[in-house]
Design an enzyme around this catalytic site. Structure first.
Site, PDB file in Angstrom:
ATOM      1  CB  ALA A 238      -0.931  -0.020   1.200  1.00  0.00           C
ATOM      2  CG  HIS A 239      -1.124   5.009   0.708  1.00  0.00           C
ATOM      3  ND1 HIS A 239      -2.237   5.772   0.519  1.00  0.00           N
ATOM      4  CD2 HIS A 239      -1.247   4.495   1.946  1.00  0.00           C
ATOM      5  CE1 HIS A 239      -2.986   5.744   1.603  1.00  0.00           C
ATOM      6  NE2 HIS A 239      -2.402   4.983   2.482  1.00  0.00           N
ATOM      7  CG  ASN A 240       2.930   7.359   2.050  1.00  0.00           C
ATOM      8  OD1 ASN A 240       1.800   7.559   1.602  1.00  0.00           O
ATOM      9  ND2 ASN A 240       3.910   8.238   1.930  1.00  0.00           N
TER      10      ASN A 240
END
Length: 357
Positions: A238-240
């Site tokens: 997922a993001h980051n």
């Protein structure tokens, strides 16, 4: 290769009849498939009895077998030696400078020497592709993305804008790099509002990404996959998320937004890490585990929610006995209630006798 050349390549010790060092090896096969001219390997001692029935010309193994009749190359780790040897026999293809007339390559793209770009590929504005890289077919590379040297991308991969891919990265079919992170804000009525994902993905050298896996771009900043990390098929990042070096993520595992993995972390199949926590280096997460809180370095956990692996093993060992344990508890409860009733009845009788007296 000759046996002596193989021995040198894998840093092994050869046990074979005098003069056989120059015997030629043409292929590598499993123990059951190997024939004359092939080399095979023994990595699991369970298959040691099969040595007497081998038809191969040579075998890689960790301990000399005096009773075996074929040439033996003794190495510290047969599976590692096999990897080294197979990479020599079956090297990754490198580009030869062929660009298909059915590909679109932007005039502003910078293409290194020896790059292959296959049919139906799209190389967008501002893209940089390093030397010897291969884009097979049906690949989309978004604006201002950078690919390093000797990158190999299998068919139907999407790499979106601004991503940075290191050297010698391998991406299997259908993977998506730089898709939007899953981010929404919600108002008091429950309506959701999209948060634009304006960050990027950075992938280090020697990373491998499995088929149909996804690595989401960051909301801000970077989603980062560290050098040497290997991802199986159907993995979700997922993001980051920040993943350290030399990690292994097995099929259907996932790391939620802003999760952190240290170096050499192993996520077994279908394991998941919730967002905004950190898993320390050298930790191992068992299959189908759910990690809901940060873990220190060297942790071994299993289960959902994840608990120390040794405790999880003890819990699992009694699961099959739970029905009989429950039956015994209920029997004890009935006996206890019967005993209580009997004691209560005696007390009433004794009390009545005292009052009448």
């Amino acid at each position: 290769m000759t046996l002596s050349e193989i021995c040198s390549l894998v840093s092994g010790e050869l046990f074979a009849p005098v003069g056989s060092e120059s015997q030629s090896i043409r292929g590598i096969r499993s123990m059951s498939e190997a024939r004359e001219g092939d080399i095979t390997f023994l990595a699991n001692v369970r298959y040691r009895p099969e040595l007497k029935r081998l038809k191969a010309s040579a075998v890689l193994l960790s301990q000399h077998e005096p009773d075996a009749t074929i040439a033996q190359i003794v190495v510290r780790d047969p599976y590692l030696a096999l990897s080294i040897l197979m990479q020599h026999f079956y090297p990754m293809p490198k580009g030869s400078g062929q660009i298909s007339p059915m590909a679109f390559v932007s005039p502003t793209a910078r293409i290194g020497s020896g790059v292959d770009i296959g049919p139906m590929c799209v190389v967008s504005e501002g893209v940089t592709i390093g030397e010897g890289s291969v884009l097979t077919s049906g690949i989309h590379v978004g604006k201002n993305t950078t690919l390093g040297n000797d990158v190999y991308i299998h068919p139907n991969v999407v790499i979106r804008e601004d991503c940075r891919i290191g050297n010698r990265v391998i991406i299997q079919p259908g993977a998506v790099i730089g898709s939007d992170g899953f981010g929404y804000a919600v108002d008091p009525s429950g309506k959701r509002f999209r948060i634009p994902q304006v960050g990027i993905v950075v992938i280090g050298d020697d990373v491998e990404i499995g088929a149909n896996s996804t690595v989401d771009r960051a909301t801000f900043g970077e989603t980062n996959i560290g050098r040497g990390t290997k991802m199986d098929n159907l993995v979700q990042i997922a993001h980051n998320v920040k993943i350290g070096q030399d990690c292994v993520l097995v099929a259907q595992s996932a790391v939620a937004g802003s999760g952190r993995l240290g170096d050499r972390v192993i996520l077994a199949g279908q394991a998941a890490v919730v967002g905004h926590i950190e898993v320390g280096s050298d930790s191992v997460i068992g299959g189908q585990s759910g990690v809901a809180s940060s873990l220190s370095e060297g942790s071994r956990v299993s289960g959902s929610p994840a608990i120390p692996h040794n405790i999880w093993l003890r819990v699992q060992s009694i699961v099959k006995d739970l029905p009989s344990i429950l039956a015994r508890i209920r029997k004890l409860e009935r006996l206890f209630r019967s005993s209580e009733t009997a004691v209560s009845g005696n007390e009433i009788q004794e009390g009545g006798t005292e009052k009448n007296g």
